[in-house]
Design an enzyme around this catalytic site. Sequence first.
Site, PDB file in Angstrom:
ATOM      1  N   HIS A  90       0.835  -1.202   0.000  1.00 16.77           N
ATOM      2  CA  HIS A  90       0.000   0.000   0.000  1.00 16.77           C
ATOM      3  C   HIS A  90       0.867   1.248   0.000  1.00 16.77           C
ATOM      4  O   HIS A  90       2.057   1.220   0.326  1.00 16.77           O
ATOM      5  CB  HIS A  90      -0.954   0.015   1.200  1.00 16.77           C
ATOM      6  N   CYS A 103       3.690  -4.529   6.669  1.00 22.74           N
ATOM      7  CA  CYS A 103       3.277  -4.355   5.274  1.00 22.74           C
ATOM      8  C   CYS A 103       4.451  -3.874   4.414  1.00 22.74           C
ATOM      9  O   CYS A 103       5.526  -3.548   4.916  1.00 22.74           O
ATOM     10  CB  CYS A 103       2.134  -3.350   5.182  1.00 22.74           C
TER      11      CYS A 103
END
Length: 443
Positions: A90, A103
Amino acid sequence: MSATMLSPPAFAADSVPLQIIVSKDKQSLTVYEGETVVARSRISSGKAGHDTPTGIFSILEKRKYHESNIYSNAPMPFMQRITWSGIALHEGNVPNYPASHGCVRLPSGFATKLYGLTERGAHVIVTDADVVPQRIEDVVLFSPRKPLPPGTLMTDVDLRTASIKASPKKPVEVAMNVAPANPNRATDALPPQPDDLEEAQTHALRILITRRTDRETLMDAQKLLEEMGFETGGSDGYVGPLTRSAVAGFKRWKGLKQTGPMISGEFIDALYASAGQPKPPAGQIMVRQNFEPLFEAPVGIKAPEVALGTHLFTVDKIDRSIESADWHAVTLPNVLSDATMKRLGITMAADAKLPGAAKAALDRIEISQDVRDRIETLMADGTSVTINDESLGPETGKGTDFVTLTKSSKSEMVAVQDIGSTPAAEPRAKRSIIRYQGGVGLY
């Protein structure tokens, strides 16, 4: 530059299979079409205590805007989820070092472009040291078949149930053995029409070749017991009261001892001898399509005492008219613990650094022609084959492709939650989190 788009025309093509490789050592992300680099970007992976897990993943979900449900609703624009337990690609702050909670953060401009170019199911490989796809040719790899006449899509191969775990309240989903063109098999099903076959051939297959686990051994034992007249409650690979009763009944019949492991080597030898069948080979092949199980079947593994290693093979440029395709391979380092090697009967570890490691693993796999025919009939651009030693990992479950988690050392703890051979549960908005060493992602 924080990100480089090297080959925009490649992205413009429809349904071009792309492969994303993330290197934690280099803090970089590279997008490949086959062995051609089409984009590069710097990234920020998990910081100390929140390491990004390594392995073979695929994009499960895409959202242009998402908020973390773990870290104070932190924004996660252009989120592309690769595990249901909290790991995603992301947009985010990308310093020149690992800084996320697990992440893979991307620069804003690159995150936007990458989001628009990927599709659900695209492979994402996360490694420590960088790896590069290599062109590979091998007779074991599948070749696309020319279009077959109606009625031959399903073969006579003996397939196991396609459901991961049967629910007592729901009907069992079965990979049916339907072959309408065979007059010796009765069926009420209609022959598959050409349009149906063409539709099936547009969806890439996800194939896992691995070692048989206790679950597969029990599934086949349940099937043989049922053929002998014992009631097991279904061949789902899970132990229930009926299965326990059936095994105990067979042991009484054959004068086997009732103490010790329920599924012992003595029991298996006696069961297959009574059924007049040879014991199954050491491996299995499992096939999914559109994140759903399709079928699975036994496969042979030569020299099973030697580890296979962890490899991913992907195919594109399929041309059915001449039955050709291009395959590429990536080999990932993956260290097995001493306990795992003992459980699997492995006495020699794999070495991912050896030249030709992927081809050497392929050459040890023996696949029946029935299984090969079915895969080669259905395979499409983007179809992939994963080879590993540890079967289904804890991140593989309903609504996923086959997810393989890798370890760089025997002491590394990939997941503190002991899930065994039971796949992850169906993803929900609020569900228990599989926690990796140091924590999980979603920011």
